[in-house]
Enzyme design. Sequence first.
Site, short mmCIF file in Angstrom:
data_model
loop_
_atom_site.label_atom_id
_atom_site.label_comp_id
_atom_site.label_asym_id
_atom_site.label_seq_id
_atom_site.Cartn_x
_atom_site.Cartn_y
_atom_site.Cartn_z
N GLY A 1 2.33 2.19 5.55
CA GLY A 1 3.53 1.68 6.07
C GLY A 1 3.99 2.22 7.37
N GLY B 1 0.83 -1.19 0.06
CA GLY B 1 0.00 0.02 -0.10
C GLY B 1 0.85 1.44 -0.14
N SER B 2 0.36 2.13 0.61
CA SER B 2 1.17 3.63 0.47
C SER B 2 2.17 3.76 1.64
CB SER B 2 -0.12 4.54 0.67
OG SER B 2 -0.51 4.62 2.16
N CYS C 1 2.56 0.16 -8.88
CA CYS C 1 3.72 0.72 -7.93
C CYS C 1 4.96 0.81 -8.57
CB CYS C 1 3.86 -0.27 -6.87
SG CYS C 1 4.12 -1.87 -7.06
N GLU D 1 5.47 -3.53 1.12
CA GLU D 1 5.76 -3.02 -0.20
C GLU D 1 5.08 -1.70 -0.30
OE1 GLU D 1 7.54 -4.38 -2.44
OE2 GLU D 1 7.97 -6.43 -1.65
#
Length: 500
Positions: free
Chosen positions: A238, A233-234, A289, A255
Site C-alpha cells: 500500500g 495486500g500488505s 486479514c 485493503e
Amino acid sequence: MSALETRARQALARLGASTPDDGDLAARTPITGEVLGRVKTSTPDDVDAAISRAHASFRAWRSVPAPVRAAVVRRLGQLLTEHKSDLADLVTLEAGKISSEALGEVQEMIDICEFAVGISRQLYGKTMASERPGHRLSETWHPLGVVGVISAFNFPVAVWSWNTALALVCGDTVVWKPSEATPLTAVACDALLRRACVDVGADPAVHQLVQGSAAVGEQLVDDARVALLSATGSVRMGRAVAPRVAARFGKALLELGGNNGAIVTPSADLDLAVRGIVFAAAGTAGQRCTSLRRVIVHASIADDLVGRIADAYRQLPIGDPFDDSTLVGPLINRAAFEAMQTSLQQARADGATVVLGGDRVDVAGPDSYYVSPAIVRMASQTSVVREETFAPILYVLTYTTLDEAIELHNAVPQGLSSSIFTTDQREAERFLAADGSDCGIANVNIGTSGAEIGGAFGGEKETGGGRESGSDSWQAYMRRATNTINYSDQLPLAQGVNFG
C-alpha cells in the site's frame, strides 16, 4: 499425473477453462507443494492491450442501463451456484483452505452478486433544497471508468467478486491481476464471467485478466486509463501503490494489513469467547486479514481463558484440507512458515512464553508447510505484537481497567477488525463508541473474522481506509456530479451576489 493435479484439471474443465501448461508461472498447491499447472505471465504489451480493451469497452458499457448491466452479474451468480463445488476445489487446491471455508468463500461470491443486482436499481443520488427560487439542486452518479483489481492469495475469488460485481453494475470495466499464488482460480473466474457475458449478450471485454509478478500490477498502478485501483495486500504494498496512484490523480481503494484484537472482560461468557477466539485465530491457518492476532484479557480471568484456548487448540485437527475432519490446513508457502518462526523467536527474545504450538507438522512432506497454531503470553505489547504476522500466532496480553484495554487495543498501526466479549452493556457500548475501538469493524460477542457482505468491509490507519462489499461501498466505483437546474425565467445568483 498426481491426484491433486487431476482434480484441478477436472474442476477447470467443468468450469469451462483448460489447465494452462505452457507458461512460466507455476501454480503450486500448498497441500503438497507440487505444481498443478503453468500459466503464462502477461508481458507489458499484454497488460497495455488488456487496459486498452477494457477502456474501449467502457465507452459503450457506461451507457447501458444499470439494471441491464446487472444481467451479467445475475448470470455470474447463477453459474457460481451451479459450479460452487468446482470453484471451491480450486480454492482449496491453491490457497489451502479447508473445504467448508472454500465453499463459504464461493457462497460469498454468490451473495455479492445478489447484492449487486439489487444495487443496480438503487444507484441513488440526492435532491437538496436550493436557496434560489425556481431552482432544483441534486446529485447524480455516473460510471467511473476502468477498475484495476489486485487481489491476494488468501481470498483468491471473493475479493475479486466484491470489486467486479459492483464495478460492472456501476458501469465500469475491470482489469484483474490476481495473486501469483492463485492463478488457476483466476482463470476459472474469468471463464465463468466470459460465459455469463455471452449468455446475456454483453461484451466479454468488460473483464480482462492479466497474470504475473508485481511488475504486472505496477502497470495498473501507473496507467492513467485505470480510474480506480483497488488493491488488497500488505501495508508495504500500500505504501508503494498509494503515492503512485495519487501522483496521476487516480483513485485508490486499499485493503491492507490487519492486526486484530479482542478484549475479553470479566463478565464475558467464556465458552462463547473461546469458540469465537479459536475460529478467528486458527481458522484459515491464521491467514485472513481479519484473523485474530491479539487477545486482551482481564488479569483476573487470564489464566482460565488461556487454559481453555489451549485445550481447544490441542483438539484442532491439522492436515489435508480436503479431509472433512481437518480444521487447520497448510500455510501458503515456506516464506509464511519462516515469517512465523521469526516472529516467535522475537517474542521469546522479548520475554514471552509460548504456551502452545508454533511447531511444524509433517503432513505431506518437505514441500508443504503445516503448523500447530501458537498461543503466546506477552508481558507487554512489543514491536513484534504491533506487526502483523500472517500465520496462526495468538498473542495474549492482560489489563486491569477497560480504559487500559481500549488504549492497548488501539495502540497498533492497523485498524481493520476488532471485538469485545462481554455481557455488560456499558462495556459493549463503550467499545463501539467514538472513544472505543478505532477499527473499521467493531464486533460484540463474536470474533474478528467472518464478515457478511451486507456491511462495508475495510479499516482505518495502515489498513488503508478503503471500503468494499456492502452498504454504500458502490460509491467508490462511480463519480458524483452535482446538478443545478433552473426552471424559472430568472437568473438569481447564489449567496445573494448581484452582478450587473
